[in-house]
Design a protein around this motif. Structure first.
Motif, mmCIF file in Angstrom:
data_model
loop_
_atom_site.group_PDB
_atom_site.id
_atom_site.type_symbol
_atom_site.label_atom_id
_atom_site.label_comp_id
_atom_site.label_asym_id
_atom_site.label_seq_id
_atom_site.Cartn_x
_atom_site.Cartn_y
_atom_site.Cartn_z
ATOM 1 N N LEU A 91 0.830 -1.208 0.000
ATOM 2 C CA LEU A 91 0.000 0.000 0.000
ATOM 3 C C LEU A 91 0.862 1.256 0.000
ATOM 4 C CD1 LEU A 91 -2.905 -0.868 2.461
ATOM 5 C CD2 LEU A 91 -2.995 -0.662 -0.022
ATOM 6 N N ASN A 94 2.216 1.787 -3.448
ATOM 7 C CA ASN A 94 1.203 2.177 -4.434
ATOM 8 C C ASN A 94 0.634 3.570 -4.201
ATOM 9 O OD1 ASN A 94 1.490 -0.278 -5.696
ATOM 10 N ND2 ASN A 94 -0.230 -1.208 -4.634
ATOM 11 N N GLU A 95 0.585 4.007 -2.971
ATOM 12 C CA GLU A 95 -0.110 5.254 -2.653
ATOM 13 C C GLU A 95 0.783 6.485 -2.644
ATOM 14 O OE1 GLU A 95 -3.425 5.539 -2.436
ATOM 15 O OE2 GLU A 95 -3.475 3.411 -2.920
ATOM 16 N N PHE A 96 2.110 6.296 -2.565
ATOM 17 C CA PHE A 96 3.002 7.442 -2.487
ATOM 18 C C PHE A 96 3.974 7.458 -3.650
ATOM 19 C CE2 PHE A 96 1.868 6.594 1.994
ATOM 20 C CZ PHE A 96 1.200 7.778 2.240
ATOM 21 N N ARG A 101 8.007 8.411 -0.435
ATOM 22 C CA ARG A 101 8.071 7.124 0.265
ATOM 23 C C ARG A 101 8.988 7.126 1.471
ATOM 24 N NH1 ARG A 101 8.356 3.888 -5.105
ATOM 25 N NH2 ARG A 101 6.183 4.119 -5.718
ATOM 26 N N TYR A 150 -8.841 0.320 7.922
ATOM 27 C CA TYR A 150 -8.636 -0.439 6.680
ATOM 28 C C TYR A 150 -9.963 -0.730 5.992
ATOM 29 C CZ TYR A 150 -3.680 -0.935 7.372
ATOM 30 O OH TYR A 150 -2.346 -0.664 7.507
ATOM 31 N N LEU A 153 -10.881 2.436 4.228
ATOM 32 C CA LEU A 153 -10.065 2.615 3.043
ATOM 33 C C LEU A 153 -10.513 1.687 1.924
ATOM 34 C CD1 LEU A 153 -6.482 2.950 4.551
ATOM 35 C CD2 LEU A 153 -7.728 4.700 3.293
ATOM 36 N N HIS A 157 -11.774 2.678 -1.813
ATOM 37 C CA HIS A 157 -10.654 2.490 -2.733
ATOM 38 C C HIS A 157 -10.814 1.147 -3.439
ATOM 39 C CE1 HIS A 157 -6.535 1.662 -4.068
ATOM 40 N NE2 HIS A 157 -6.388 2.955 -4.077
#
Length: 159
Positions: A91, A94-96, A101, A150, A153, A157
């Protein structure tokens, strides 16, 4: 996990605590080995949510109804440990963006260390007053917050 030895000592003899730890570490090693396959097969959010809920339910059951089987129940939750660590790392990847990071990883580790320091003190205080089982149950209740986050999210998402 750091405080489980005090609980295990209440249901198993002291010499058996390393057996419970060995079972947990073995389960975690297997979990790391299979984590990539599990995450690819199932959605990372589903895996994290399932692992988190399983761990909370099994741990709460072991603490609420302490028995000789409790350390084995606690050890069974380690099968999700590696999957959860890899899933959370996935995660983060993928998200940053690349530039974010390292900073986000550092902030996450820093916040986690501060939270652990505070909660360890509070948990120790509670354990001294009401016993290790009830203190660990209290910790499980607070850890349900992660499962809720979670779930939220995952709800918003959809991959």
């Amino acid at each position: 996990f750091q405080f489980n030895a005090a609980f295990i000592n209440s249901v198993w003899p002291t010499w058996a605590i390393p057996i419970a730890r060995t079972l947990s570490y073995t389960g975690a090693a297997i979990s790391f080995h299979i984590s990539g396959d599990v995450i690819r097969r199932f959605n990372v959010f589903k895996v994290i949510l399932t692992g988190n809920l399983y761990t909370r339910i099994v741990s709460s059951t072991a603490y609420l109804f302490p028995s000789v089987l409790s350390p084995l129940l606690l050890s069974s939750s380690s099968i999700f440990y590696g999957i959860l660590v890899v899933g959370k790392g996935t995660l983060m990847q993928n998200e940053f963006r690349q530039e974010q990071r390292a900073t986000m990883g550092s902030l996450d580790a820093f916040a986690g260390s501060i939270a652990f320091g505070i909660l360890a003190f509070v948990l120790g205080f509670i354990a001294d007053k009401i016993g290790p089982s009830l203190a660990l149950i209290t910790a499980q209740l607070f850890m349900l917050i992660n499962a809720y986050l979670y779930w939220r999210l995952y709800k918003y998402h959809k991959p």
